[in-house]
Design a protein around this motif. Sequence first.
Motif, mmCIF file in Angstrom:
data_model
loop_
_atom_site.group_PDB
_atom_site.id
_atom_site.type_symbol
_atom_site.label_atom_id
_atom_site.label_comp_id
_atom_site.label_asym_id
_atom_site.label_seq_id
_atom_site.Cartn_x
_atom_site.Cartn_y
_atom_site.Cartn_z
ATOM 1 N N PRO A 1 7.241 -0.983 -3.312
ATOM 2 C CA PRO A 1 7.155 0.117 -4.014
ATOM 3 C C PRO A 1 5.897 0.544 -4.598
ATOM 4 N N LYS A 2 5.229 -0.670 -5.006
ATOM 5 C CA LYS A 2 3.891 -0.090 -5.320
ATOM 6 C C LYS A 2 2.926 -1.795 -5.812
ATOM 7 N N PHE A 3 2.274 -1.277 -5.401
ATOM 8 C CA PHE A 3 1.642 -3.121 -6.035
ATOM 9 C C PHE A 3 1.460 -3.622 -7.216
ATOM 10 N N HIS B 1 -1.279 7.612 3.643
ATOM 11 C CA HIS B 1 -3.093 7.413 3.815
ATOM 12 C C HIS B 1 -2.493 6.112 5.178
ATOM 13 N N THR B 2 -4.038 6.655 6.006
ATOM 14 C CA THR B 2 -4.292 5.525 7.301
ATOM 15 C C THR B 2 -3.888 3.984 7.249
ATOM 16 N N HIS B 3 -4.198 3.494 5.649
ATOM 17 C CA HIS B 3 -4.161 2.315 5.216
ATOM 18 C C HIS B 3 -2.727 2.031 5.605
ATOM 19 N N LEU C 1 0.729 -0.964 -0.140
ATOM 20 C CA LEU C 1 -0.033 0.374 -0.275
ATOM 21 C C LEU C 1 0.903 1.432 0.239
ATOM 22 N N PRO C 2 0.417 2.564 -0.913
ATOM 23 C CA PRO C 2 1.223 3.325 -0.237
ATOM 24 C C PRO C 2 1.115 3.893 1.286
ATOM 25 N N ILE C 3 2.009 5.056 1.577
ATOM 26 C CA ILE C 3 2.590 4.997 3.104
ATOM 27 C C ILE C 3 1.727 6.361 2.763
ATOM 28 N N VAL D 1 -9.283 -8.017 -6.458
ATOM 29 C CA VAL D 1 -9.795 -8.281 -7.076
ATOM 30 C C VAL D 1 -8.723 -8.386 -9.000
ATOM 31 N N ARG D 2 -7.743 -8.185 -8.796
ATOM 32 C CA ARG D 2 -6.099 -8.012 -9.362
ATOM 33 C C ARG D 2 -5.743 -9.113 -9.156
ATOM 34 N N LEU D 3 -5.497 -9.931 -7.906
ATOM 35 C CA LEU D 3 -5.055 -10.875 -7.809
ATOM 36 C C LEU D 3 -6.112 -12.125 -8.389
ATOM 37 N N ASN E 1 -9.676 5.928 12.520
ATOM 38 C CA ASN E 1 -8.565 4.809 11.709
ATOM 39 C C ASN E 1 -9.759 3.719 11.844
ATOM 40 N N MET E 2 -9.765 2.554 12.689
ATOM 41 C CA MET E 2 -10.277 1.835 12.315
ATOM 42 C C MET E 2 -10.918 1.413 13.422
ATOM 43 N N ASN E 3 -13.029 1.580 12.587
ATOM 44 C CA ASN E 3 -13.922 1.095 13.983
ATOM 45 C C ASN E 3 -14.217 -0.441 14.350
ATOM 46 N N ASP F 1 -12.577 -3.245 -11.419
ATOM 47 C CA ASP F 1 -11.511 -2.943 -11.531
ATOM 48 C C ASP F 1 -10.904 -2.157 -10.561
ATOM 49 N N LEU F 2 -11.467 -0.720 -10.857
ATOM 50 C CA LEU F 2 -11.221 0.109 -9.578
ATOM 51 C C LEU F 2 -12.819 0.104 -7.900
ATOM 52 N N GLY F 3 -13.657 -0.199 -8.592
ATOM 53 C CA GLY F 3 -14.883 -0.571 -7.529
ATOM 54 C C GLY F 3 -15.809 0.530 -8.077
ATOM 55 N N ILE G 1 -15.618 6.319 -3.937
ATOM 56 C CA ILE G 1 -14.274 5.213 -3.995
ATOM 57 C C ILE G 1 -13.357 4.782 -4.640
ATOM 58 N N SER G 2 -11.900 5.377 -5.863
ATOM 59 C CA SER G 2 -11.426 4.836 -6.485
ATOM 60 C C SER G 2 -10.244 4.499 -6.638
ATOM 61 N N GLY G 3 -10.385 2.682 -6.744
ATOM 62 C CA GLY G 3 -9.012 1.772 -6.068
ATOM 63 C C GLY G 3 -8.414 2.163 -5.053
HETATM 64 C C1 MCA Z 1 -4.178 4.968 -9.894
HETATM 65 N N1 MCA Z 1 -4.412 5.758 -11.378
HETATM 66 C C2 MCA Z 1 -5.647 5.379 -10.550
HETATM 67 C C3 MCA Z 1 -5.619 5.268 -9.382
HETATM 68 N N2 MCA Z 1 -4.774 4.431 -8.930
HETATM 69 N N3 MCA Z 1 -6.670 6.255 -11.553
HETATM 70 C C4 MCA Z 1 -8.069 6.192 -10.311
HETATM 71 N N4 MCA Z 1 -8.003 5.411 -8.753
HETATM 72 C C5 MCA Z 1 -6.584 4.660 -8.025
HETATM 73 N N5 MCA Z 1 -7.292 4.622 -7.542
HETATM 74 C C6 MCA Z 1 -4.436 6.165 -11.839
HETATM 75 C C7 MCA Z 1 -3.094 6.815 -12.813
HETATM 76 O O1 MCA Z 1 -2.971 7.723 -12.302
HETATM 77 C C8 MCA Z 1 -3.108 6.242 -14.666
HETATM 78 O O2 MCA Z 1 -3.531 6.901 -14.923
HETATM 79 C C9 MCA Z 1 -3.133 4.470 -13.848
HETATM 80 O O3 MCA Z 1 -4.492 4.783 -13.302
HETATM 81 C C10 MCA Z 1 -2.277 3.794 -13.988
HETATM 82 O O4 MCA Z 1 -1.585 4.540 -13.109
HETATM 83 P P1 MCA Z 1 -0.716 3.235 -11.710
HETATM 84 O O5 MCA Z 1 0.319 3.983 -10.938
HETATM 85 O O6 MCA Z 1 -0.215 1.999 -12.247
HETATM 86 O O7 MCA Z 1 -1.957 2.768 -10.803
HETATM 87 P P2 MCA Z 1 -1.604 1.544 -9.705
HETATM 88 O O8 MCA Z 1 -0.121 1.357 -9.307
HETATM 89 O O9 MCA Z 1 -1.786 0.186 -10.488
HETATM 90 O O10 MCA Z 1 -2.985 1.716 -8.675
HETATM 91 C C11 MCA Z 1 -4.011 1.298 -8.274
HETATM 92 C C12 MCA Z 1 -3.922 0.686 -7.228
HETATM 93 C C13 MCA Z 1 -3.419 2.158 -5.724
HETATM 94 C C14 MCA Z 1 -2.838 0.173 -6.966
HETATM 95 C C15 MCA Z 1 -4.860 -0.079 -6.680
HETATM 96 O O11 MCA Z 1 -4.397 3.124 -6.594
HETATM 97 C C16 MCA Z 1 -3.456 1.643 -5.059
HETATM 98 O O12 MCA Z 1 -2.274 1.139 -4.401
HETATM 99 N N6 MCA Z 1 -4.753 2.120 -3.792
HETATM 100 C C17 MCA Z 1 -4.550 2.237 -1.976
HETATM 101 C C18 MCA Z 1 -4.803 3.415 -2.471
HETATM 102 C C19 MCA Z 1 -5.129 3.928 -0.493
HETATM 103 O O13 MCA Z 1 -4.594 2.472 0.402
HETATM 104 N N7 MCA Z 1 -5.896 4.197 -0.116
HETATM 105 C C20 MCA Z 1 -6.160 3.874 1.511
HETATM 106 C C21 MCA Z 1 -6.411 4.946 1.881
HETATM 107 P P3 MCA Z 1 -3.076 7.726 -16.001
HETATM 108 O O14 MCA Z 1 -2.818 6.334 -17.022
HETATM 109 O O15 MCA Z 1 -3.976 8.804 -16.414
HETATM 110 O O16 MCA Z 1 -1.736 8.503 -15.549
HETATM 111 S S1 MCA Z 1 -6.955 4.952 3.782
HETATM 112 C C22 MCA Z 1 -8.528 5.302 3.742
HETATM 113 O O17 MCA Z 1 -9.253 5.305 3.290
HETATM 114 C C23 MCA Z 1 -9.035 4.500 5.307
HETATM 115 C C24 MCA Z 1 -8.736 5.113 6.147
HETATM 116 C C25 MCA Z 1 -8.953 2.627 5.619
HETATM 117 O O18 MCA Z 1 -9.910 2.559 5.827
HETATM 118 O O19 MCA Z 1 -7.881 2.631 5.149
#
Ligand code: MCA
Length: 504
Positions: free
Chosen positions: A230-232, A208-210, A204-206, A255-257, A307-309, A437-439, A404-406
């Motif tokens: 570094p990334k997923f 955000h909370t998750h 996960l990215p660092i 979904v991707r796995l 945080n988590m509820n 893919d993104l929900g 909420i996208s991805g």
């Molecule tokens: C990347 N892109 C996206 C997203 N991520 N578009 C929409 N929604 C997304 N989430 C775009 C990029 O800008 C790029 O666009 C294209 O998609 C491909 O980028 P890439 O970097 O290859 O994407 P990816 O590495 O495959 O990333 C998708 C992902 C990532 C793995 C789902 O978004 C991710 O790690 N999401 C997790 C986010 C997270 O940690 N959320 C927790 C928040 P272009 O081609 O136009 O340049 S904390 C929270 O919500 C609360 C507290 C909780 O309950 O946890």
Amino acid sequence: MNQNLFHLLAEGIVDPKATAIETPDGHRLSYADILAASARMAHALVSLGVVPGDRVAAQVEKSVPALMLYLASLRAGAVFLPLNTAYTPAEIAYFIGDATPRLFVCDPAAAPKLAPVAQAAGARLMTLGADGSGTLGEAAAAGREGDFATVPRGADDLAALLYTSGTTGRSKGAMLSHGNLVSNTRALQQAWRFDQRDVLIHALPIFHTHGLFVASNVTLFSGASMIFLPKFDPAQVLGLMGRASVLMGVPTFYVRLLAEPGLDRTSTAGMRLFVSGSAPLLAETHRAWQQRTGHAILERYGMTETNMNTSNPYEGPRVAGTVGLPLPGVEVKVTDPVSGETLPQGQIGMVEVRGPNVFKGYWQMPEKTAAELRPDGFFITGDLGCFDDNGYLQIVGRGKDLVISGGLNVYPREVETEIDALPGVVESAVIGLSHPDLGEAVTAVVVPDPDHPATESAILAALAPRLARFKLPKRVLFLDELPRNTMGKVQKNQLRDRYAGLYG
Ligand code: MCA
Ligand code: AMP
């Protein structure tokens, strides 16, 4: 007693030689290494003038040095402000203008375009590359001091400021205290049975909370280790499952796995836990995962402010389509959105939460804090839910206009404001449409100016320098007029129905 999160983490280290972090290139850091590296970084922060209570903002690539910056900020008594690497300079200008950090740390390559932004906010610009390069990395490396007296903090002192967009107006900085973060870490350790044998796949990215709190804090407090990616990348994550025990992800990870042919009972046999959160996990994803791997994904529910509820149980049924039971120490109730009265079990209403996990309010926004945080400590989440017969919470919708996208939150109002300002546009409505893919996929519905109509490509090109890429609409659709109710409010439900199925 010192309630600094880092102090408590360090105090709990049982085996300083145990691995805390490993990276895909084979680099390993023990707990002793983390103590020393965060100490050197903390000295560098202090030498740059950081004093307790100062904000330290960072827009840096996910890396071990970036994590050390977080820990060092805690050690120095500063308030850490992580920023999504996708944010544009225009977006960053708002965050650091509002938070007025002492330091703003960015990637060395981004320094030329961010220098004026830092200057305007009165912040000193420092750089930190993923490999530890950059002015801050050099300052930390130059210091030989491998020890640092972690600044004493009380449970209510701030540890982090995380921006979360509001339904109206600009983003708000959620103030999280050391006590908020520590209490939630401990609740999750207990709920998910974390211990020093665990190996977490951290994809996960660092910013955000998750990824920052749930994944990193729980691992480090448990004396466990994490494989820090570094990334997923689904193939890489699958390949690591043979020597890991836990994965935490957003639904898009699962979904991707599932699209990986090698995902089966054998490849996941050594794993003990798969956690999902940040967005709703479709019941069909939960079932498909269980069929393929034999594991029931554990879904939990949280927010930046709290945080988590809630969490599905570690032992006991993990029910698809629910977010489980309140975590230890957390109270959850479902209320009438108008009167605020608690509703009987089974009825849908506003989810409210109270506990040591709930934040201290929004940074310099007392009216917004008062509107969402009740005097008795209950926080109004903006999520609509109900309890089932077994006390499991279901999130059935959102009372807030949010996509909420991805796993990343996009506030339609912010995107609409940008689109409405463009030539050839009369008005717009931004909605989330179901996406495999993104929900949900951000989608714009635009009423074009009949004389000089804007095009989809022109709109996207104009938005690109202004908004982070994940906020950009995946499609721009055109309509002669937006559906409105008698009060003049745009009927987004009608738009969602009309375009349902656009993404398959
Ligand atoms: C990347 N892109 C996206 C997203 N991520 N578009 C929409 N929604 C997304 N989430 C775009 C990029 O800008 C790029 O666009 C294209 O998609 C491909 O980028 P890439 O970097 O290859 O994407 P990816 O590495 O495959 O990333 C998708 C992902 C990532 C793995 C789902 O978004 C991710 O790690 N999401 C997790 C986010 C997270 O940690 N959320 C927790 C928040 P272009 O081609 O136009 O340049 S904390 C929270 O919500 C609360 C507290 C909780 O309950 O946890
Ligand atoms: P954030 O602003 O990033 O803190 O996002 C928090 C929001 O994500 C919550 O208010 C929910 O709307 C949503 N969320 C987080 N986890 C879940 C989940 N498991 N199911 C449904 N929605 C979730």
